[in-house]
Scaffold this active site. Structure first.
Site, PDB file in Angstrom:
ATOM      1  N   SER A   1       0.821  -1.206   0.000  1.00  0.00           N
ATOM      2  CA  SER A   1       0.000   0.000   0.000  1.00  0.00           C
ATOM      3  C   SER A   1       0.851   1.251   0.000  1.00  0.00           C
ATOM      4  O   SER A   1       1.964   1.269   0.543  1.00  0.00           O
ATOM      5  CB  SER A   1      -0.880  -0.017   1.254  1.00  0.00           C
TER       6      SER A   1
ATOM      7  N   TYR B   1      -2.489  -0.512  10.512  1.00  0.00           N
ATOM      8  CA  TYR B   1      -2.607  -1.119   9.178  1.00  0.00           C
ATOM      9  C   TYR B   1      -1.391  -0.771   8.328  1.00  0.00           C
ATOM     10  O   TYR B   1      -0.752  -1.638   7.742  1.00  0.00           O
ATOM     11  CB  TYR B   1      -3.889  -0.635   8.480  1.00  0.00           C
TER      12      TYR B   1
ATOM     13  N   LYS C   1       1.880  -3.232   6.719  1.00  0.00           N
ATOM     14  CA  LYS C   1       2.370  -3.310   5.340  1.00  0.00           C
ATOM     15  C   LYS C   1       3.880  -3.066   5.294  1.00  0.00           C
ATOM     16  O   LYS C   1       4.608  -3.749   4.569  1.00  0.00           O
ATOM     17  CB  LYS C   1       1.629  -2.304   4.449  1.00  0.00           C
TER      18      LYS C   1
END
Length: 339
Positions: A127, A152, A156
């Site tokens: 991402s 989150y 990643k």
């Protein structure tokens, strides 16, 4: 003999569109998904589009023994595309342990098992959150990875590091890391699309549900950002364009064309669009009014980010082709199909 690919999270939003493109490209696809954020009926949509029903196993990637059993019975897998992960920025701030467990353990299980089963490579779903709020826009792959603004985003970053460290330590496989910007839209057939369970965490499904009368109004998080109109700016990419990049990455990896054991590509349009511009584009493209209200900023959101996709354009031979208007029309067609 068709090459066999394992797609984790393959009934999810990006996963299902990628399965369609893989099957259209002649790959034999095996899906695993725990159905925590998707439904089994997605397989019907994939079959209606491609004429092929992919093999499916309901399985959680955190279940290492289950993964091992699958790989023993489902022989000949040469590549993995790993989508399976928890993915809502806001939720990750509230439930960090869920995100660290789901997103890190699932990847480590796959990486541990790959050498045992002779799997040649893994395409990892990353991402643009790894860049945080970039100093320079548009963002190239050489931009520094900044401290994450959400758990989150941190998962990643950590997953990318785990892949690099594992391969650096001598693991006998390769990896392509794809850093997505903001995927939106649906398959033009309206057979598959974004299907959030519960309240949508992403802008476009919330918008389409609002227009469909499911939600009273769209909450827009903040209009006091340092941007031309005060609204956050993102790079919105059509999900089918995004899916096609995974096929190109897999082709490149399996054909041994990687210049390094780990390659990274930004996947975006190269155009920044504000939330207000997106709402107005939707209204113009569909002729439907969007009821919205401005509320406070949301924790974990960055101000503005858009991609420099030149490396993906040049090296992968990929580019975003669909217009924002057509992409938003596809999202509305999908919502209308859902009712």
């Amino acid at each position: 003999m068709k090459k066999r690919i394992l797609v984790t999270g393959g009934t999810g939003y990006i996963g299902s569109h990628t399965v369609v493109e893989l099957q259209n490209a002649g790959y034999n696809v095996v899906i695993i998904d725990n159905l925590s954020n998707s439904v089994i009926g997605v397989l019907d949509g994939i079959e209606r589009i491609t004429g092929i029903r992919p093999a499916f196993e309901q399985l959680d990637c955190n279940d290492r023994e289950g993964l091992e059993r699958l790989l023993k019975t489902c022989t000949g897998i040469c590549g993995i595309i790993h989508f399976a992960a928890s993915k809502a920025v806001g939720e990750s701030v509230q439930q960090p342990l869920k995100y660290y467990r789901n997103n890190l353990v699932s990847l480590m299980n796959l990486l541990e098992l790959m050498p045992e089963f002779g799997i040649e490579g893994i395409v990892f779903s990353s991402s643009c959150t790894v860049y945080g709020q970039p100093d320079i826009l548009p963002v190239t792959e050489d931009a520094p990875v900044k401290p994450a603004q959400s758990p989150y985003g941190n998962t990643k970053q950590i997953c990318e590091e785990i892949i690099r460290d594992t391969i650096h330590a001598g693991a006998p496989f390769k990896s392509v890391i794809l850093r997505y910007f903001n995927p939106i839209g649906a398959h033009p057939s309206a057979e598959i699309g974004e299907l959030p369970i519960g309240i949508p965490q992403n802008l476009v499904p919330f918008l389409t549900q609002t227009v469909a009368g499911i939600r009273p109004e769209l909450n827009v998080f903040g209009n006091d950002y340092d941007t031309p109109d005060g609204f956050c700016i993102r790079d919105y990419i059509n999900v089918v364009d995004l899916a096609k990049a995974h096929v190109m990455a897999m082709n490149r990896m399996l054909d041994s064309h990687l210049e390094q054991p780990v390659e990274v590509f930004n996947l975006g349009t190269g155009q920044g669009v504000s939330v207000l511009e997106l709402i107005r584009t939707f209204e113009k493209a569909t002729g439907v009014k969007v009821p919205y209200k401005i509320v406070g900023r949301r924790e974990g959101d960055i101000e503005k980010v858009w991609a420099d996709p030149a490396r993906a354009n040049k090296v992968l031979g990929w580019q975003a082709k669909e217009t924002l208007e057509d992409t938003l029309i596809s999202a509305w067609k999908w919502q209308q199909r859902l009712g």
